[in-house]
Write a protein that holds these residues in place. Structure first.
Motif, short mmCIF file in Angstrom:
data_model
loop_
_atom_site.label_atom_id
_atom_site.label_comp_id
_atom_site.label_asym_id
_atom_site.label_seq_id
_atom_site.Cartn_x
_atom_site.Cartn_y
_atom_site.Cartn_z
N PHE A 1 -7.81 19.86 2.02
CA PHE A 1 -7.78 18.60 2.76
C PHE A 1 -6.50 17.80 2.52
N GLY A 2 -5.53 18.37 1.86
CA GLY A 2 -4.29 17.65 1.62
C GLY A 2 -4.35 16.88 0.33
N GLU A 3 -3.47 15.89 0.21
CA GLU A 3 -3.41 15.10 -1.01
C GLU A 3 -4.72 14.38 -1.25
N ASP A 4 -5.24 14.46 -2.49
CA ASP A 4 -6.52 13.87 -2.82
C ASP A 4 -6.37 12.39 -3.14
N LEU A 5 -5.39 11.74 -2.47
CA LEU A 5 -5.17 10.31 -2.68
C LEU A 5 -5.31 9.55 -1.38
N GLU A 6 -5.83 10.20 -0.35
CA GLU A 6 -5.99 9.53 0.93
C GLU A 6 -6.96 8.37 0.79
N LEU A 7 -6.62 7.22 1.34
CA LEU A 7 -7.43 6.02 1.19
C LEU A 7 -8.25 5.76 2.43
N ASN A 8 -9.45 5.27 2.20
CA ASN A 8 -10.34 4.90 3.30
C ASN A 8 -9.80 3.64 3.96
N GLN A 9 -9.58 3.70 5.27
CA GLN A 9 -8.98 2.56 5.97
C GLN A 9 -9.91 1.35 6.04
N PHE A 10 -11.19 1.56 5.79
CA PHE A 10 -12.14 0.46 5.90
C PHE A 10 -12.31 -0.32 4.60
N ASP A 11 -12.17 0.33 3.45
CA ASP A 11 -12.33 -0.41 2.19
C ASP A 11 -11.16 -0.23 1.23
N GLY A 12 -10.20 0.60 1.60
CA GLY A 12 -9.01 0.76 0.77
C GLY A 12 -9.19 1.61 -0.46
N LEU A 13 -10.35 2.26 -0.64
CA LEU A 13 -10.62 3.10 -1.79
C LEU A 13 -10.41 4.57 -1.45
N PRO A 14 -10.12 5.41 -2.43
CA PRO A 14 -9.97 6.84 -2.15
C PRO A 14 -11.27 7.44 -1.64
N PHE A 15 -11.16 8.40 -0.75
CA PHE A 15 -12.33 9.09 -0.23
C PHE A 15 -12.97 9.93 -1.33
N SER A 16 -14.29 10.03 -1.28
CA SER A 16 -15.01 10.87 -2.23
C SER A 16 -15.08 12.30 -1.70
#
Length: 710
Positions: free
Chosen positions: A35-50
């Motif tokens: 899935f690519g870099e494991d640092l992608e942030l959720n655009q809705f809450d700004g936290l990394p995706f689980s």
């Protein structure tokens, strides 16, 4: 799910990403690679995706609706209104609202957040929970829901699921829906009254708000009617149809469909390969009976056949005879661990759209009939009608299994089915609907462009009832009383009774009565002399809501004084202020009640304390009743003894003069003449009421496509 439990789950997801045990290290690295870099942030809450987000994303991408994602977003950017057609298993109910939330986010919520309507309370909550999971956010925060008596939202909410009825009530304070930048109206093909009113008001709202985006989710058979209503230039996104199952038609008697369906379940269990079964019956009462029979018969089957697990999949809507939602073992929605054995999902037409959250079934048994309550405005009564389902409903059921399953239709292949589901607006009491639309006139929405024009006779009855209740002024607009009545989430008669209780110093008592009668029937809380805990909890919540509304509009709330004769009389006076149109008299002393409004006869329902103990208590001569139902034995239920003299004092005199001639009316006239209290203004008003109602309804009936309330 509470905020605390949601946060705990969120923290768990984050820990899954940040901390991996040695044995899971390889899997974590593989996920990061895929899935690519494991640092992608959720655009809705700004936290990394689980990690769960990516797992669910893979499931979402195989849904039929995902193929149309790019097309839908392009259309949404350039058009105010979009129609999306598809069936339950296409995924449009879960994905389209998320994409609308993304659209609102792209505009930095300048025009508001996204909202998605549902017709059932249970499905509203289930969809909100699922979408919050897929978006990897906390329920009650970025994604929330609002259902009757419960709100799970916050200032962070960007996508809200709610029932269509509650969105209408919200319009009373926000008529142009300015809190929202995108509105998704789901299940438009179900044609509930609230959804039809939303669709009717939408044209006017879109004209006033060019920044607003509206999406209508429906089935393909409904798109033609929507295009005729909104214009042929409205873009339509048609989702790829699922491959239908093998269809097997079996003719059975219209009276024998119930037992034929149960025999089919047992035959499948004995002879067919493994797999779950979906059984569609006509009513919730039949669902409860079928569950009991299948549980009993399942214990008699050989152990080699495996366990037979009946599961009720029927949204509980309250009211008489409704089955509670999701009964039984092994519900096992998507991604959950299921019980071993064959599940039999028992459902009605109300549960067709709930199969989105159920693992695919292998067999469908369709009885092909449904029971609907149809309101007769002439006699102000509901009757239960058994009739064929629509062709669109039959198609939905056939597609629940996919190409490898089987659908057994318990009706001949050449049976002619109605093309669409009959709109509820043609079959229900319109009083509350007309009250709401009158309120919308005050707010600036002058008309409602109904997709299906209501019946003029139903409109006349609704206007007449509102006028009797003093909710309209002489010009046909809402009076001050009408405005207050519209604030209360009750039918107009009960709302008027509650207002009258302020005058008679019995608010606490009447608000309790209103709560007990709002969401469930007498039998449900008093069955076999036992109290229903959940029903009482619901009543308590309704009571609190009504009390809060009375305080907000600054109406006096008296102290409780149960038990005194004066209090009992005042409660009856308050009830008569709202329910004076529902008066009956025992004409022969044997329980044959004559209803003065429409000259029909009925018995007190046998479950009533009067009905079950008539030989001990005796039957009262005059009663006020809450509900009249047409059935094999016409019955009135929830009754109270009244004095005819108190009725004469409480009911508007022009209503009395408009009653049809009868012996009972002559008795009342004699009491009135003896009292000597004439009301000249009321007598004059009786000369104008019929002409005013006729004039209003004539205007309403002139336009084929538009219902204009003056």
């Amino acid at each position: 799910m509470t905020d605390r439990s949601a946060m705990s789950e969120r923290d768990t997801h984050l820990m899954e990403k940040e901390i991996c045990s040695d044995s899971e290290a390889a899997d974590c690295l593989e996920e990061a690679f895929v899935f690519g870099e494991d640092l992608e942030l959720n655009q809705f809450d700004g936290l990394p995706f689980s990690s769960r987000y990516y797992k669910l994303l893979q499931e979402r991408k195989i849904l039929p609706v995902w193929k149309a994602r790019g097309e839908f977003l392009d259309i949404l950017v350039n058009n105010q209104l979009v129609i999306v057609s598809g069936t339950t298993k296409t995924g449009m109910s879960t994905q389209i609202p998320q994409w609308c939330a993304e659209f609102c986010l792209s505009a930095q919520y300048q025009h508001g957040m996204a909202v998605c309507t549902q017709i059932h309370t249970q499905q509203t909550v289930d969809l909100a929970l699922r979408v919050a999971d897929e978006m990897d956010v906390n329920i009650g925060h970025e994604v929330g829901y609002t259902i009757p008596l419960e709100t799970c939202c916050s200032t962070d909410t960007v996508l809200r699921f709610c029932t269509d009825t509650l969105l209408l009530r919200e319009m009373m304070s926000d008529p142009m829906l300015e809190h929202y930048g995108a509105i998704v109206i789901d299940q438009a093909h179900e044609r509930t009254v609230s959804t039809d009113v939303l669709l009717g008001l939408l044209r006017d709202i879109l004209v006033h708000r060019p920044d607003l985006r509206a999406v209508i989710l429906t089935v393909s058979s409904m798109t033609g009617r929507l295009l005729a209503h909104y214009g042929s230039n409205v873009p339509v996104v048609s989702l790829e149809a699922l491959c239908p199952a093998e269809v097997i038609y079996r003719t059975c008697s219209s009276k024998d469909y119930f037992y034929s369906a149960l025999r089919m379940v047992l035959e499948i269990h004995r002879t067919e390969e493994e797999g779950d079964v979906a059984l569609f019956l006509a009513s919730a009462q039949e669902i409860v009976c079928a569950r009991a029979i299948l549980q009993r018969e399942g214990t008699r089957l050989g152990a080699d056949l495996g366990k037979l697990v009946p599961v009720v999949l029927c949204p509980g809507q309250g009211g008489q005879g409704q089955a509670p939602p999701l009964l039984g073992e092994g519900m096992g929605g998507r991604g959950t661990v299921r019980t071993r054995g064959r599940r039999v999902f028992l459902s009605t037409r109300q549960g067709e759209d709930m199969f989105w959250n159920v693992d695919p079934v292998n067999f469908v048994i369709d009885a092909g009939v449904e029971k609907r309550c149809v309101y007769n405005p002439r006699i102000r009564a509901n009757s239960e009608v058994l009739r064929s389902i629509s062709r669109s409903q039959a198609d939905i059921r056939k597609q629940l299994t996919g190409p490898t399953g089987k659908c057994f239709c318990l009706y001949p292949e050449d049976r002619v089915l109605p093309v669409e589901t009959s709109p509820q607006i043609l079959e229900t009491n319109l009083t509350s609907t007309i009250l709401f639309l009158k309120r919308m006139e005050i707010a600036g929405l002058g008309h409602c462009d109904f997709i299906t024009r209501p019946d003029p006779e139903g409109l006349m009855q609704a206007l007449e009832e509102l006028d009797y209740l003093a909710a309209l002024d002489d010009d046909g607009n809402l009076s001050e009383i009408g405005i207050i009545i519209s604030e209360l989430p009750l039918d107009a008669q009960m709302a008027k009774a509650l207002l009258a209780s302020c005058e008679f110093d019995c608010v606490s008592e009447v608000v309790t009565i209103a709560a007990m009668l709002s969401d469930f029937s007498v039998e449900k809380w008093c069955h076999d002399c036992h109290l229903n805990h959940s029903a009482l909890q619901t009543a308590d919540s309704i009571r609190s809501e009504l009390t809060d509304i009375l305080k907000r509009i600054e109406l006096p709330i008296s102290e409780t004084s149960f038990g005194t004769k004066t209090n009992t009389l005042n409660v009856k006076r308050a009830l008569l202020a709202g329910f004076f149109m529902q008066i009956a008299r025992d004409v022969d002393g044997s329980g044959n009640y004559f209803m003065l409004t429409h000259r029909h006869m009925a018995q007190v329902h046998p479950a009533s304390s009067y009905g079950s103990k008539a030989h001990q208590l005796g039957l009262p001569e005059w009663v006020v009743f809450h509900e009249y139902t047409l059935s094999e034995n016409n019955c009135i239920r929830t009754v109270s003894e009244i004095s005819p003299a108190v009725f004469i004092q409480t009911a508007p005199q022009y209503f009395f003069y408009n009653l049809p001639s009868s012996e009972s009316k002559d008795i009342l006239q004699h009491i009135l003449d003896g009292d000597g209290s004439g009301h000249s203004e009321d007598k004059k008003r009786t000369l104008t009421i019929n002409s005013k109602v006729d004039k209003d309804c004539s205007t309403l009936a002139q336009s084929y496509d538009r219902c204009v309330l003056q």
